[in-house]
Design an enzyme around this catalytic site. Structure first.
Site, PDB file in Angstrom:
ATOM      1  N   SER A   1       0.861  -1.186   0.000  1.00 14.64           N
ATOM      2  CA  SER A   1       0.000   0.000   0.000  1.00 14.64           C
ATOM      3  C   SER A   1       0.892   1.228   0.000  1.00 14.64           C
ATOM      4  O   SER A   1       2.047   1.168   0.457  1.00 14.64           O
ATOM      5  CB  SER A   1      -0.881   0.013   1.252  1.00 14.64           C
ATOM      6  OG  SER A   1      -1.524   1.257   1.428  1.00 14.64           O
TER       7      SER A   1
ATOM      8  N   TYR B   1      -1.886  -0.806  10.348  1.00 20.45           N
ATOM      9  CA  TYR B   1      -2.013  -1.002   8.905  1.00 20.45           C
ATOM     10  C   TYR B   1      -0.763  -0.490   8.187  1.00 20.45           C
ATOM     11  O   TYR B   1      -0.139  -1.203   7.388  1.00 20.45           O
ATOM     12  CB  TYR B   1      -3.255  -0.293   8.383  1.00 20.45           C
ATOM     13  CG  TYR B   1      -3.508  -0.530   6.907  1.00 20.45           C
ATOM     14  CD1 TYR B   1      -4.225  -1.642   6.482  1.00 20.45           C
ATOM     15  CD2 TYR B   1      -3.023   0.342   5.943  1.00 20.45           C
ATOM     16  CE1 TYR B   1      -4.458  -1.877   5.130  1.00 20.45           C
ATOM     17  CE2 TYR B   1      -3.246   0.120   4.588  1.00 20.45           C
ATOM     18  CZ  TYR B   1      -3.959  -0.989   4.189  1.00 20.45           C
ATOM     19  OH  TYR B   1      -4.162  -1.223   2.859  1.00 20.45           O
TER      20      TYR B   1
END
Length: 264
Positions: free
Chosen positions: A143, A155
C-alpha cells in the site's frame, strides 16, 4: 493469453482486487486457486472465473495459520499443479481508524498477522513448490500506506513491513528464478474501502468527495481492475527483469502529497 499454462494462487479473492485478479488471470490462461476465509465468500469469484472459461478451485483458509497455508499448497499442487504465481492479496484493516493511543491490542495484532505474517507464511510454503516448477513470480499487495500515514498505525506498519519482506525475499529467491515485487495501491474502490468510509463516518471524520478527490490527481478512486492489470504485468513474463521493486499505482497521490502545486 499472457499467463497460458501457469498456475496461480491468489489470496483474498472474495472481492475487490483479489476477485478482479482471479478473473483477469483466468482470462489470460492461468488456472487459479482462489483463497478466502470461506468458500461461500468465493462463490461470485468462481462464477466470474467460469465466465472467462477458466479453471479454478476455491479454498477456505486463514493465511495466518500454518496448517491452513500447508493445506492451500497441498490442494493447489494436487488439483492444479505446481504454482508459478503467488499473489499475496489478503489484507485487513481492523483498527477502526483509532489513533495510535487508542488502538485495541487485539485489533493491532490481527492487522499485522494478516498483512505481514500471512504473506510470509505463504512465501515460506509456496516458494519451495515454485522452485520445483522452475521459478515464478510473487506479488505482495502492499500500500502507499507503507510510505505515508495514509491509515492507522498497525495497517501502515504492516504494509511497510511487507515492503521490507518483499526486498529480502527478492534477494534470497532470485537464485531460484523467483521474482518478488510489491504492488502498492492508492485509494481503490474495494469492499475494505467502503467499510473504512463507514467507520470514518461513524467516527465523525470527513468522507466527502472533496476529501477523496485529493487522494491523487485523477479526481477519483481506482477501480480494482486497474490494480489487477498491474498484478497481471508482474505475474507475466513481460516483467522478467523486475524484482525487489515497489510498483506504486496511486493515481499520483504520493507525487502530490495531498496538495496541488498550482491553481486550475
Amino acid at each position: 493469453m499472457r499467463l497460458a499454462g501457469k498456475i496461480a494462487i491468489i489470496t483474498g479473492t472474495a472481492g475487490g482486487m483479489g476477485q478482479a485478479a482471479a478473473a483477469l488471470f483466468a482470462r489470460h490462461g492461468a488456472a487459479v486457486a482462489c483463497i478466502d476465509l470461506s468458500e461461500d465468500a468465493n462463490a461470485e469469484t468462481m462464477a466470474l472465473v467460469a465466465a472467462e472459461g477458466g479453471k479454478a478451485i476455491s479454498i477456505a483458509a486463514d493465511v495466518t495459520r500454518t496448517v491452513d497455508v500447508v493445506r492451500i499448497v497441498a490442494r493447489t499442487v494436487s488439483e492444479l499443479g505446481l504454482p508459478n504465481i503467488l499473489l499475496n492479496n489478503a489484507g485487513a484493516d481492523t483498527e477502526n481508524k483509532q489513533s495510535i493511543l487508542k488502538i485495541d491490542e487485539a485489533a493491532f495484532d490481527r492487522v499485522v498477522e494478516v498483512n505481514l505474517k500471512g504473506p510470509w507464511l505463504m512465501i515460506k510454503h509456496v516458494a519451495p513448490r515454485m522452485i520445483e516448477a522452475g521459478g515464478g513470480s510473487i506479488i505482495n499487495t502492499a500500500s502507499i500506506g507503507a510510505f505515508i500515514a495514509a491509515s492507522s498505525a498497525g495497517y501502515c506498519a504492516s504494509k511497510a513491513g511487507l515492503v521490507g519482506l518483499t526486498k529480502v525475499a527478492a534477494v534470497e529467491l532470485a537464485r531460484h528464478k523467483i521474482r518478488v515485487n510489491a504492488l502498492c495501491p492508492g485509494a481503490t474502490e474495494t469492499p475494505m474501502a467502503r467499510h473504512q468510509r463507514t467507520e470514518m463516518q461513524t467516527a465523525g471524520m470527513p468522507t466527502s468527495n472533496s476529501i477523496i478527490d485529493r487522494m491523487g490527481v485523477m479526481g477519483r478512486m481506482a477501480d480494482p481492475l486497474e490494480m489487477a492489470n498491474m498484478a497481471l504485468f508482474l505475474a507475466s513474463d513481460e516483467s522478467s527483469f523486475a524484482t525487489g521493486a515497489n510498483f506504486i499505482n496511486d493515481g499520483g497521490w504520493l507525487a502530490m502529497s495531498g496538495l496541488p502545486t498550482q491553481a486550475g
